[in-house]
Design a protein around this motif. Structure first.
Motif, PDB file in Angstrom:
ATOM      1  N   ASN A  48       0.819  -1.211   0.000  1.00  0.00           N
ATOM      2  CA  ASN A  48       0.000   0.000   0.000  1.00  0.00           C
ATOM      3  C   ASN A  48       0.854   1.262   0.000  1.00  0.00           C
ATOM      4  N   ASN A  49       2.082   1.137   0.490  1.00  0.00           N
ATOM      5  CA  ASN A  49       2.968   2.312   0.566  1.00  0.00           C
ATOM      6  C   ASN A  49       4.334   1.971  -0.026  1.00  0.00           C
ATOM      7  N   PRO A  50       4.346   1.598  -1.296  1.00  0.00           N
ATOM      8  CA  PRO A  50       5.589   1.079  -1.891  1.00  0.00           C
ATOM      9  C   PRO A  50       6.757   2.049  -1.779  1.00  0.00           C
ATOM     10  N   GLU A  51       6.507   3.302  -2.072  1.00  0.00           N
ATOM     11  CA  GLU A  51       7.614   4.260  -2.082  1.00  0.00           C
ATOM     12  C   GLU A  51       8.100   4.533  -0.668  1.00  0.00           C
ATOM     13  N   LEU A  52       7.170   4.610   0.251  1.00  0.00           N
ATOM     14  CA  LEU A  52       7.537   4.830   1.644  1.00  0.00           C
ATOM     15  C   LEU A  52       8.341   3.642   2.162  1.00  0.00           C
ATOM     16  N   TYR A  53       7.856   2.444   1.865  1.00  0.00           N
ATOM     17  CA  TYR A  53       8.552   1.248   2.344  1.00  0.00           C
ATOM     18  C   TYR A  53       9.969   1.183   1.765  1.00  0.00           C
ATOM     19  N   GLU A  54      10.044   1.485   0.480  1.00  0.00           N
ATOM     20  CA  GLU A  54      11.337   1.499  -0.201  1.00  0.00           C
ATOM     21  C   GLU A  54      12.312   2.430   0.512  1.00  0.00           C
ATOM     22  N   LEU A  55      11.795   3.587   0.868  1.00  0.00           N
ATOM     23  CA  LEU A  55      12.635   4.562   1.566  1.00  0.00           C
ATOM     24  C   LEU A  55      13.034   4.044   2.944  1.00  0.00           C
ATOM     25  N   MET A  56      12.057   3.540   3.679  1.00  0.00           N
ATOM     26  CA  MET A  56      12.294   3.099   5.055  1.00  0.00           C
ATOM     27  C   MET A  56      13.408   2.057   5.152  1.00  0.00           C
ATOM     28  N   PHE A  57      13.455   1.171   4.176  1.00  0.00           N
ATOM     29  CA  PHE A  57      14.424   0.084   4.249  1.00  0.00           C
ATOM     30  C   PHE A  57      15.506   0.186   3.197  1.00  0.00           C
ATOM     31  N   GLY A  58      15.548   1.305   2.505  1.00  0.00           N
ATOM     32  CA  GLY A  58      16.530   1.454   1.434  1.00  0.00           C
ATOM     33  C   GLY A  58      17.891   1.851   1.969  1.00  0.00           C
ATOM     34  N   ARG A  59      18.904   1.612   1.161  1.00  0.00           N
ATOM     35  CA  ARG A  59      20.244   1.943   1.598  1.00  0.00           C
ATOM     36  C   ARG A  59      20.505   3.437   1.618  1.00  0.00           C
ATOM     37  N   THR A  60      19.632   4.196   0.917  1.00  0.00           N
ATOM     38  CA  THR A  60      19.805   5.645   0.892  1.00  0.00           C
ATOM     39  C   THR A  60      19.987   6.191   2.296  1.00  0.00           C
ATOM     40  N   ILE A  61      19.140   5.729   3.211  1.00  0.00           N
ATOM     41  CA  ILE A  61      19.197   6.326   4.546  1.00  0.00           C
ATOM     42  C   ILE A  61      19.928   5.456   5.558  1.00  0.00           C
ATOM     43  N   TRP A  62      20.246   4.191   5.203  1.00  0.00           N
ATOM     44  CA  TRP A  62      20.862   3.316   6.194  1.00  0.00           C
ATOM     45  C   TRP A  62      22.353   3.105   5.998  1.00  0.00           C
ATOM     46  N   LYS A  63      22.757   3.063   4.739  1.00  0.00           N
ATOM     47  CA  LYS A  63      24.156   2.775   4.471  1.00  0.00           C
ATOM     48  C   LYS A  63      25.032   3.958   4.837  1.00  0.00           C
ATOM     49  N   ASP A  64      26.285   3.702   5.099  1.00  0.00           N
ATOM     50  CA  ASP A  64      27.256   4.766   5.375  1.00  0.00           C
ATOM     51  C   ASP A  64      26.877   5.597   6.582  1.00  0.00           C
ATOM     52  N   LYS A  65      26.203   4.977   7.516  1.00  0.00           N
ATOM     53  CA  LYS A  65      25.851   5.667   8.762  1.00  0.00           C
ATOM     54  C   LYS A  65      25.136   6.989   8.524  1.00  0.00           C
ATOM     55  N   SER A  66      24.361   7.057   7.477  1.00  0.00           N
ATOM     56  CA  SER A  66      23.680   8.317   7.186  1.00  0.00           C
ATOM     57  C   SER A  66      22.341   8.424   7.901  1.00  0.00           C
ATOM     58  N   SER A  67      21.955   7.383   8.636  1.00  0.00           N
ATOM     59  CA  SER A  67      20.676   7.440   9.346  1.00  0.00           C
ATOM     60  C   SER A  67      20.752   8.405  10.529  1.00  0.00           C
ATOM     61  N   THR A  68      19.710   9.163  10.680  1.00  0.00           N
ATOM     62  CA  THR A  68      19.624  10.115  11.793  1.00  0.00           C
ATOM     63  C   THR A  68      19.451   9.381  13.115  1.00  0.00           C
ATOM     64  N   LEU A  69      19.795  10.040  14.183  1.00  0.00           N
ATOM     65  CA  LEU A  69      19.571   9.476  15.506  1.00  0.00           C
ATOM     66  C   LEU A  69      18.076   9.263  15.737  1.00  0.00           C
ATOM     67  N   GLU A  70      17.286  10.238  15.324  1.00  0.00           N
ATOM     68  CA  GLU A  70      15.831  10.158  15.513  1.00  0.00           C
ATOM     69  C   GLU A  70      15.258   8.975  14.724  1.00  0.00           C
ATOM     70  N   LEU A  71      15.807   8.761  13.523  1.00  0.00           N
ATOM     71  CA  LEU A  71      15.327   7.637  12.717  1.00  0.00           C
ATOM     72  C   LEU A  71      15.572   6.328  13.441  1.00  0.00           C
ATOM     73  N   ARG A  72      16.768   6.188  13.974  1.00  0.00           N
ATOM     74  CA  ARG A  72      17.098   4.953  14.671  1.00  0.00           C
ATOM     75  C   ARG A  72      16.207   4.779  15.898  1.00  0.00           C
ATOM     76  N   ASP A  73      15.938   5.898  16.557  1.00  0.00           N
ATOM     77  CA  ASP A  73      15.070   5.826  17.734  1.00  0.00           C
ATOM     78  C   ASP A  73      13.668   5.354  17.391  1.00  0.00           C
ATOM     79  N   SER A  74      13.256   5.614  16.175  1.00  0.00           N
ATOM     80  CA  SER A  74      11.899   5.215  15.802  1.00  0.00           C
ATOM     81  C   SER A  74      11.903   3.831  15.153  1.00  0.00           C
ATOM     82  N   ALA A  75      13.022   3.462  14.536  1.00  0.00           N
ATOM     83  CA  ALA A  75      13.078   2.172  13.816  1.00  0.00           C
ATOM     84  C   ALA A  75      13.404   1.006  14.748  1.00  0.00           C
ATOM     85  N   TYR A  76      14.344   1.205  15.663  1.00  0.00           N
ATOM     86  CA  TYR A  76      14.803   0.086  16.486  1.00  0.00           C
ATOM     87  C   TYR A  76      13.691  -0.547  17.329  1.00  0.00           C
TER      88      TYR A  76
END
Lengths: 220, 220
Positions: free
Chosen positions: B122-150
């Motif tokens: 239902n949310n393909p683009e959002l899901y893609e973003l949530m689990f994509g390497r764009t925001i996770w690889k190379d330690k580019s994830s925000t602290l807030e993101l990790r706080d919400s994802a973990y």
DNA sequence: GTGATAACTAGACAGTGTCAACTTTGAGGC
DNA sequence: GCCTCAAAGTTGACACTGTCTAGTTATCAC
């Protein structure tokens, strides 16, 4: 067919370039298409898809910015070309693994899972490209890409059928569906690793172990 | 629905700005950060991550190109902000599904798989973003993101533990590992669908069925 | 030799993210 | 109520990007 024509072309091109002197004018590269694919793959593996730009690629190869457009319709076509070769590689790995007759079916199943995830882990950027939406969504995949990918997909269904015959899975189940679950699993685990969500690479073997165990705890 | 909520939100924001006089100066937006997140999410869902640019976003919201930089360090931070809300949504869905006490454990397990893949679909683009390497690889994830994802990740391990206790899986197995396989499976299937490799959406239910069957054929 | 054509080049355009320098505004201390 | 100052928002600029058009050069088929 396209491939054979390509090979003939490359052969002729090389002959032409070397015809008279080795220091022939470089206006015509001679084998630009293949060189572009090679160097682009290099750039991809080195520093990720984000760093692959046609302009950087061209300058690295030593041609003008727009030269690649005579060999690839656009950037997408180039990326499809890279992915194509990736699928050939992966297909090869799968075929090799399934041929090992000296080990048990269960071990071959483990090998499939393990080799698959290892391939993704050894070529993260390539794998990302091969299965990413960049080249698959919106019907942007090339005909040649599909020609190289589909046999690879089909082979996984064939393997599943073989596993069914050998008693790993229920023979009455739909092989395509079973294969979709199995492939989904290895693909998902691979993705979670290479996207940086599963971070501890040293646990790959153990995770593969668990995958086999969960799927096969009922068989044999 | 997202649109209507957006409009309501903007309306409220404007009300706040216009607290005293209705024609208050618009130099200060009043709640630009939240509006940016909302509109960016809209753009994402509408036309994919490729179409989300800071400049288009800014012009759509009605501010200058560089205004967003006062609320987000860079584009990556904005994307992390969007993903953050996605994880909160997904976590909510998981929590709801696990609370249904009137259905059997096995059915709850099916629901987890089904709801997860449905969310991605239902949310393909959002899901893609949530689990994509764009925001996770190379330690580019925000602290807030990790706080919400973990917490969302952890919840899947907790659920697995619950399933073990209820007899769906071997209680002696490492819950983290089992959860990694299960999550890998749903993630992989979801990805193959939304990336355009599995194309027949009408088969989702059947595929979920098979997933449950393969994992649980030994239990109960 | 002579086109025809494939291969390659330079120029241009509309995008992009982001930095630096400047302006407007609202809130808080006096 | 005024003044200050930082936060919020602005324009200009830069270095990138993919790709289109028009022109140039080398090579092949005849």
């Amino acid at each position: 067919m396209t491939l054979s024509r390509l090979l003939v072309y490359q052969f002729v091109a090389k002959l032409l370039v070397m015809k008279n002197t080795e220091e022939k004018s470089k206006y015509h590269h001679g084998d630009l298409r293949e060189t572009l694919l090679l160097v682009a793959t290099e750039m991809l593996q080195e520093s990720g898809i984000k760093e692959v730009s046609l302009r950087k690629l061209a300058s690295r190869v030593g041609v003008s910015r727009t030269a690649p457009y005579h060999h690839f319709k656009d950037k997408n076509a180039l990326l499809c070309g890279i992915a194509e070769k990736g699928f050939e590689q992966l297909h090869q790995i799968n075929k090799c693994g399934s041929k090992l007759e000296e080990i048990s079916v269960k071990e071959r199943f483990y090998r499939f899972i393990h080799d698959y995830i290892q391939f993704a882990n050894n070529n993260p950027e390539l794998y990302e490209l091969m299965f990413g939406r960049t080249i698959w969504k919106d019907k942007s995949s090339t005909l040649e890409l599909r020609d190289s990918a589909y046999p690879c997909f089909q082979f996984q269904v064939d393997m599943t059928q073989e596993w069914q015959k050998q008693g790993l899975f229920n023979i009455d189940d739909n092989a395509l569906r079973v294969s979709q679950i199995l492939w989904g699993t290895v693909h998902g685990i691979a993705k979670l690793f290479i996207d940086g969500i599963y971070t501890d690479n040293s646990k790959i073997d153990e995770i593969c172990d668990y995958a086999v165990r969960l799927f096969l705890s009922n068989s044999t």
